[in-house]
Design a protein around this motif. Structure first.
Motif, PDB file in Angstrom:
ATOM      1  N   ILE A  73      28.270  79.919  64.106  1.00 12.06           N
ATOM      2  CA  ILE A  73      27.429  81.674  62.778  1.00 12.06           C
ATOM      3  C   ILE A  73      26.804  80.994  62.826  1.00 12.06           C
ATOM      4  O   ILE A  73      27.012  79.871  61.983  1.00 12.06           O
ATOM      5  N   ARG A  74      25.443  81.675  62.956  1.00 14.04           N
ATOM      6  CA  ARG A  74      24.970  80.558  62.098  1.00 14.04           C
ATOM      7  C   ARG A  74      23.827  82.043  61.020  1.00 14.04           C
ATOM      8  O   ARG A  74      23.799  83.695  61.621  1.00 14.04           O
ATOM      9  N   VAL A  75      23.582  81.769  59.536  1.00 10.91           N
ATOM     10  CA  VAL A  75      22.799  83.193  58.986  1.00 10.91           C
ATOM     11  C   VAL A  75      21.812  82.336  58.437  1.00 10.91           C
ATOM     12  O   VAL A  75      21.354  81.133  57.910  1.00 10.91           O
ATOM     13  N   ASP A  76      20.392  82.758  59.114  1.00  9.77           N
ATOM     14  CA  ASP A  76      18.941  82.759  58.662  1.00  9.77           C
ATOM     15  C   ASP A  76      19.054  80.614  59.616  1.00  9.77           C
ATOM     16  O   ASP A  76      18.401  80.336  58.976  1.00  9.77           O
ATOM     17  N   GLY A  77      19.820  80.934  60.538  1.00 11.22           N
ATOM     18  CA  GLY A  77      19.635  79.527  60.930  1.00 11.22           C
ATOM     19  C   GLY A  77      20.339  78.511  60.813  1.00 11.22           C
ATOM     20  O   GLY A  77      20.256  77.455  61.507  1.00 11.22           O
ATOM     21  N   ASP A  78      20.997  78.787  59.606  1.00 14.97           N
ATOM     22  CA  ASP A  78      22.125  77.663  59.740  1.00 14.97           C
ATOM     23  C   ASP A  78      23.478  77.935  59.951  1.00 14.97           C
ATOM     24  O   ASP A  78      23.698  78.880  59.648  1.00 14.97           O
ATOM     25  N   PRO A  79      24.527  76.683  59.989  1.00 21.58           N
ATOM     26  CA  PRO A  79      25.857  77.347  60.330  1.00 21.58           C
ATOM     27  C   PRO A  79      26.233  77.499  59.578  1.00 21.58           C
ATOM     28  O   PRO A  79      26.070  77.476  58.074  1.00 21.58           O
ATOM     29  N   VAL A  80      28.131  79.092  59.830  1.00 24.38           N
ATOM     30  CA  VAL A  80      28.422  79.246  58.373  1.00 24.38           C
ATOM     31  C   VAL A  80      29.680  77.660  57.868  1.00 24.38           C
ATOM     32  O   VAL A  80      30.193  77.935  58.803  1.00 24.38           O
ATOM     33  N   SER A  81      29.966  77.690  56.925  1.00 27.74           N
ATOM     34  CA  SER A  81      30.364  76.464  56.721  1.00 27.74           C
ATOM     35  C   SER A  81      31.378  76.648  55.425  1.00 27.74           C
ATOM     36  O   SER A  81      32.291  75.988  55.686  1.00 27.74           O
ATOM     37  N   ALA A  82      30.813  77.327  54.782  1.00 27.35           N
ATOM     38  CA  ALA A  82      31.293  77.896  53.514  1.00 27.35           C
ATOM     39  C   ALA A  82      31.286  79.566  52.280  1.00 27.35           C
ATOM     40  O   ALA A  82      30.563  79.717  53.422  1.00 27.35           O
ATOM     41  N   VAL A  83      31.005  79.701  52.352  1.00 25.97           N
ATOM     42  CA  VAL A  83      31.032  81.084  51.563  1.00 25.97           C
ATOM     43  C   VAL A  83      29.774  81.252  50.992  1.00 25.97           C
ATOM     44  O   VAL A  83      29.600  80.105  49.773  1.00 25.97           O
ATOM     45  N   ARG A  84      29.075  81.804  51.091  1.00 28.00           N
ATOM     46  CA  ARG A  84      27.368  81.695  51.312  1.00 28.00           C
ATOM     47  C   ARG A  84      27.406  82.878  49.777  1.00 28.00           C
ATOM     48  O   ARG A  84      27.616  83.774  49.525  1.00 28.00           O
ATOM     49  N   GLN A  85      26.603  81.978  48.636  1.00 31.62           N
ATOM     50  CA  GLN A  85      26.333  82.521  47.622  1.00 31.62           C
ATOM     51  C   GLN A  85      25.509  83.715  47.704  1.00 31.62           C
ATOM     52  O   GLN A  85      25.157  84.745  46.693  1.00 31.62           O
ATOM     53  N   LYS A  86      24.266  84.641  48.279  1.00 33.55           N
ATOM     54  CA  LYS A  86      23.818  85.429  48.866  1.00 33.55           C
ATOM     55  C   LYS A  86      24.385  86.899  49.403  1.00 33.55           C
ATOM     56  O   LYS A  86      24.235  87.168  50.475  1.00 33.55           O
ATOM     57  N   LEU A  87      25.739  86.736  50.005  1.00 37.33           N
ATOM     58  CA  LEU A  87      26.729  88.021  50.450  1.00 37.33           C
ATOM     59  C   LEU A  87      27.596  88.616  49.990  1.00 37.33           C
ATOM     60  O   LEU A  87      28.509  87.524  48.481  1.00 37.33           O
ATOM     61  N   GLY A  88      27.260  89.158  49.645  1.00 36.72           N
ATOM     62  CA  GLY A  88      29.094  90.335  49.372  1.00 36.72           C
ATOM     63  C   GLY A  88      29.296  90.963  50.275  1.00 36.72           C
ATOM     64  O   GLY A  88      29.547  91.397  50.902  1.00 36.72           O
ATOM     65  N   PHE A  89      30.829  91.429  49.155  1.00 32.64           N
ATOM     66  CA  PHE A  89      31.848  91.959  50.008  1.00 32.64           C
ATOM     67  C   PHE A  89      32.398  92.895  49.770  1.00 32.64           C
ATOM     68  O   PHE A  89      33.082  93.088  48.354  1.00 32.64           O
ATOM     69  N   VAL A  90      32.489  93.933  50.056  1.00 31.76           N
ATOM     70  CA  VAL A  90      33.404  95.231  49.516  1.00 31.76           C
ATOM     71  C   VAL A  90      34.486  95.363  50.116  1.00 31.76           C
ATOM     72  O   VAL A  90      34.567  96.011  51.222  1.00 31.76           O
ATOM     73  N   PHE A  91      35.360  95.707  49.794  1.00 32.64           N
ATOM     74  CA  PHE A  91      36.995  95.862  50.455  1.00 32.64           C
ATOM     75  C   PHE A  91      37.579  97.203  50.394  1.00 32.64           C
ATOM     76  O   PHE A  91      36.884  97.857  49.881  1.00 32.64           O
ATOM     77  N   GLN A  92      38.213  97.691  51.687  1.00 32.49           N
ATOM     78  CA  GLN A  92      39.368  98.786  51.369  1.00 32.49           C
ATOM     79  C   GLN A  92      39.359  99.094  50.107  1.00 32.49           C
ATOM     80  O   GLN A  92      40.067 100.079  48.991  1.00 32.49           O
ATOM     81  N   GLY A  93      40.714  98.034  49.074  1.00 34.18           N
ATOM     82  CA  GLY A  93      41.282  98.179  48.199  1.00 34.18           C
ATOM     83  C   GLY A  93      40.654  98.529  47.027  1.00 34.18           C
ATOM     84  O   GLY A  93      41.505  97.619  45.989  1.00 34.18           O
ATOM     85  N   TYR A  94      39.560  98.648  46.806  1.00 31.26           N
ATOM     86  CA  TYR A  94      38.201  98.241  45.378  1.00 31.26           C
ATOM     87  C   TYR A  94      38.433  96.885  45.322  1.00 31.26           C
ATOM     88  O   TYR A  94      37.267  96.720  44.585  1.00 31.26           O
TER      89      TYR A  94
END
Length: 280
Positions: A73-94
């Motif tokens: 799995i790649r983001v901007d051509g780079d393999p995903v190997s750890a949590v990325r700084q420019k990524l946000g996550f919104v969950f169901q439980g607030y």
């Protein structure tokens, strides 16, 4: 003759598989198998499928929270190997901090980035204004409705400045009226932010209303069964839900999804993709 420029692929997943080992029985359990998906830059893409098909697991892999067993799995051509700084996550439980005010909740990610106090406050207030909650900046989460708390969670994720926003059933616990209002607000925010969104839902209507494309996942182990282009005009309003084009896309999504569930819907029914419950 003008040149047609293809949209850039922001996320590329190829032959992704994930297998867990049961801690008690030591038996393997495959959650994702040969999962292939590409997400375009600035796209709103929804994942729709039955419970247990690996939708949320894929988000965790994409976020760098869970390593895959095989594939890439790649983001901007780079393999995903750890949590990325420019990524946000919104969950169901607030997932808000109950001891912090609304403003301080939105500032949380900015503190981690080391942003100065005055700048943090300005950024937090900018995004609270965006979601219509600036007047509640000094309230605590328990003083807000469920829909307002989810708006705080969205503001916090956006304030962090993500290039990719992952949303795992963010409106699933809300009543139908609040859910539709927040869908409309989310679209308005997304249209102004140019953020790439990957959105997990069990609602066919929600997926069709929000998305540029909908990826239908088959029954686990998770795989992408079909991708449906949602060729509906933007901006989108509530009247669109009653249009012939919307109904046709909803029926197409159901036709693809229904083979993964147990029973066909009644005529004119809206079906929850997780439970198979029909809402006429």
């Amino acid at each position: 003759m003008s040149t047609v420029i293809s949209p850039r692929e922001k996320i590329v997943t190829r032959d992704l598989s994930l297998t867990y080992t049961n801690a008690k029985t030591h038996a393997p359990h495959t959650v994702l198998k040969r999962f292939d998906l590409s997400v375009r830059e600035g796209e709103f893409l929804s994942l729709l499928g039955p419970s247990g098909c690996g939708k949320s697991t894929f988000l965790n892999v994409l976020a760098g929270l869970t390593p895959p067993t095989s594939g890439e799995i790649r983001v901007d051509g780079d393999p995903v190997s750890a949590v990325r700084q420019k990524l946000g996550f919104v969950f169901q439980g607030y997932a808000l901090f109950p001891w912090r005010t609304v403003r301080k909740n939105v500032e949380a990610g900015l503190e981690i980035r080391g942003m100065k106090r005055a700048e943090r406050r300005d950024e937090a207030e900018r995004f609270l204004r965006l979601v219509g909650l600036l007047d509640f900046a000094d309230h605590y989460p328990h003083q807000l409705s469920g829909g307002m708390r989810q708006r705080v969670a969205i503001a916090r994720a956006l304030a962090y400045g993500p290039e990719i926003l992952l949303m795992d059933e963010p409106f699933g616990a809300l009543d139908a009226q609040t859910r539709e209002l927040l869908q409309q607000e989310l679209l308005g925010i997304w249209e102004r932010s140019a953020t790439t969104v990957v959105f997990v839902t069990h609602s066919i209507d929600e997926a069709v209303f929000l998305s540029d494309r909908v990826a239908i996942l088959g029954r686990g182990p998770g795989r992408v069964k079909e991708i449906i282009d949602i060729d509906l005009p933007r901006p989108r309003g509530d009247a669109l839900r009653h249009s012939a084009a919307f109904v046709a896309l909803r029926q197409r999504a159901w036709a693809s999804l229904s083979t993964e569930l147990d029973a066909p819907p009644a005529a004119g029914a809206e079906v929850d993709a997780q439970t198979g419950v029909q809402h006429v």
